[in-house]
Design a protein around this motif. Structure first.
Motif, PDB file in Angstrom:
ATOM      1  N   GLU A  48       0.989  -1.247   0.170  1.00 36.06           N
ATOM      2  CA  GLU A  48       0.129   0.031  -0.268  1.00 36.06           C
ATOM      3  C   GLU A  48       0.944   1.186   0.078  1.00 36.06           C
ATOM      4  O   GLU A  48       1.261   1.810   1.149  1.00 36.06           O
ATOM      5  CB  GLU A  48      -0.978   0.182   1.389  1.00 36.06           C
ATOM      6  N   ALA A  49       1.339   1.781  -1.243  1.00 37.11           N
ATOM      7  CA  ALA A  49       2.292   2.934  -1.422  1.00 37.11           C
ATOM      8  C   ALA A  49       1.559   4.183  -0.802  1.00 37.11           C
ATOM      9  O   ALA A  49       0.499   4.507  -1.107  1.00 37.11           O
ATOM     10  CB  ALA A  49       2.562   3.027  -2.863  1.00 37.11           C
ATOM     11  N   GLY A  50       2.316   4.673   0.224  1.00 38.54           N
ATOM     12  CA  GLY A  50       1.995   6.276   0.618  1.00 38.54           C
ATOM     13  C   GLY A  50       2.777   7.127  -0.218  1.00 38.54           C
ATOM     14  O   GLY A  50       3.301   6.820  -1.253  1.00 38.54           O
ATOM     15  N   PRO A  51       2.548   8.460   0.227  1.00 41.21           N
ATOM     16  CA  PRO A  51       3.205   9.599  -0.635  1.00 41.21           C
ATOM     17  C   PRO A  51       4.671   9.386  -0.521  1.00 41.21           C
ATOM     18  O   PRO A  51       5.243   8.738   0.321  1.00 41.21           O
ATOM     19  CB  PRO A  51       2.651  10.802   0.380  1.00 41.21           C
ATOM     20  N   SER A  52       5.267   9.962  -1.643  1.00 40.39           N
ATOM     21  CA  SER A  52       6.687   9.889  -1.947  1.00 40.39           C
ATOM     22  C   SER A  52       7.441  10.569  -0.353  1.00 40.39           C
ATOM     23  O   SER A  52       6.902  11.508   0.132  1.00 40.39           O
ATOM     24  CB  SER A  52       7.019  10.643  -3.096  1.00 40.39           C
ATOM     25  N   GLU A  53       8.523   9.929  -0.118  1.00 43.36           N
ATOM     26  CA  GLU A  53       9.507  10.585   0.735  1.00 43.36           C
ATOM     27  C   GLU A  53      10.765  10.404   0.410  1.00 43.36           C
ATOM     28  O   GLU A  53      11.404   9.442  -0.341  1.00 43.36           O
ATOM     29  CB  GLU A  53       8.938  10.022   2.293  1.00 43.36           C
TER      30      GLU A  53
END
Length: 453
Positions: A241-246
């Motif tokens: 479940e990919a979240g926002p880029s970091e």
């Protein structure tokens, strides 16, 4: 501009660091009740239901779910020459790296007549989600499709939202990238309904198409796509479940503040929830980077988006006493992308244990990995790099053990199996062994009597 977290003068525990470090992320659980009815409707209604939701959310209804071959071919024929050249180079490099990732079959000989072989079988049918919201991401096609192809997946389906300005089909660059990779099954569906349709398919014929379900769904997306993947997990496999880029940058006073600043901004322009974090033992560098960001972020094309991300609680500067403390903080943060801007950067990189991908030195920025380094840009976010790998050829392979013992090899370990089965109060397990070893013993005794006679 960036929030400041000062950890100097103390040695925080891992527990304290998890609470203190800036962290973004998505509340996927809160969206699950919203997407669950969508998935149920598509499960029951198939393609027609998915198109209904697309019309509701995207204000467009394509002529069919599956994009016609001639539309895909036209997109690659009309592709800008420079863009095509860039995609070709990226494809070659990504394919080379992911081809080398495929493991080889191997056999372990435990004793005479006792061996276990591990083989690697590909996922047969893979569904790849490619977003189509705030930007166009042909790189996502490459990063998802090439590892699946190198693993030997039998068939690939790409799902991408329909675009009203492009005749109800996905963006032409997305379709061109598919054509360049030989992916000819593209569905003009986006959002949670796309994930549901890939998971359940449609063989009713109501929409005039036969849409075979997939065995696995991968690819990035917004919180609704992530929630949909969570709901269908188990019906199909998912990557994460990919979240926002970091991005996190570990730097000392040898770092160039301009390079650090532009790299932090580069990830902030992805999304208002993107995280940009500098970890350093140099207050002077921290001040210089913050100043550069204040000047440069305002002039970028996506200035408003970047400013929101950089000023959010998920971004900041973490001041530490020394490099050792910086490494500990970087490991606790477990960034999706970690850049090393220190003396002896290659040595420092080898000491990092938690990161999605590590970029070494001033000439290995994250955008290199986003497009053309050859590595994969689908990486674990929100600290999950502590236990989750990025997308790779391994993602699409299933290790399977083939166990082969002959009669003598089984007889050798049979008593141990019976002992263990008895201890676990599973006597039928032991009986399955005795039925074989006693038969073998009887046959051997019969053979000895025959020889005596």
């Amino acid at each position: 501009m960036l929030n400041l977290i000062d950890l100097r003068g103390r040695t925080p525990s891992t527990s304290e660091l998890r609470r203190a470090l800036p962290r973004g992320g998505m509340d996927v659980a809160s969206v699950v009740p919203t997407v669950t009815p969508i998935i149920q409707d598509v499960k029951n209604g198939g393609a027609a239901a998915a198109l209904d939701y697309g019309e509701k959310f995207d204000s467009v209804r394509p002529e069919s779910v599956r994009v016609p071959d001639e539309v895909i071919e036209q997109c690659v024929e009309e592709l800008d020459a420079d863009l095509r050249s860039a995609l070709e180079e990226a494809i070659a490099r990504i394919r080379a790296v992911h081809a080398d990732q495929k493991p080889s079959e191997h056999t372990t000989e435990l004793a005479s007549g006792a061996r276990v072989t591990e083989v690697f079988l590909p996922v047969e049918r893979v569904g790849l989600y490619v977003p189509g919201g705030k930007a166009v991401y042909p790189s996502s096609v490459l990063m998802n499709a090439i590892p699946a192809q190198e693993a030997g997946a039998g068939a690939l389906v790409v799902c991408s939202p329909p675009q009203a300005e492009h005749g109800g089909w996905p963006h032409p660059t997305i379709l061109a990238a598919c054509a360049m990779l030989g992916v000819d099954e593209v569905w003009a569906v986006g959002g949670a309904q796309a994930v549901a349709l890939m998971a359940y398919g449609d063989d009713s014929g109501d929409a005039g198409e036969l849409l075979e379900p997939v065995d696995m769904v991968t690819g990035p997306g917004n919180v609704f796509v992530a929630a949909a993947k969570r709901v269908v997990n188990g019906i199909v496999g998912i990557d994460a479940e990919a979240g926002p880029s970091e991005i996190a940058v570990l730097a000392d006073d040898s770092a160039d503040p301009t390079l650090v600043a532009v790299d932090l901004i580069s990830q902030a322009e992805h999304d208002e929830n993107a995280a940009s974090v500098l970890i350093t033992d140099s207050p002077e560098l921290a001040e210089a980077v913050d100043k550069e960001i204040g000047t440069r972020a305002a002039t970028t094309l996506n200035a408003d988006r970047a400013a929101t991300a950089l000023g959010g609680q998920q971004s900041g500067i973490v001041l530490v006493d020394d490099l050792e403390a910086g490494i500990a903080v970087a490991d606790a943060y477990a960034a999706e992308h970690l850049e090393i801007h220190t003396r002896n950067a290659a040595d420092v990189a080898r000491r990092i244990t938690h990161a999605g991908a590590i970029f070494v030195g001033p000439f290995s920025p994250v955008p290199l990995g986003d497009y053309i380094a050859g590595s994969n840009h689908v990486l674990p976010t929100s600290g999950t790099a502590r236990f989750t790998p990025g997308l790779s050829t391994h993602t699409f392979l299933r290790p399977v053990n083939i166990i082969e013992y002959d009669e003598n090899a089984l007889a050798e370990v049979g008593p141990h199996i019976i002992t263990l089965a008895t201890d676990e109060q599973l006597p039928a397990h032991g009986e399955a062994i005795k039925a074989r070893t006693e038969r073998a013993d009887g046959a051997a005794a019969h053979e000895e009597i025959g020889e005596e006679n």
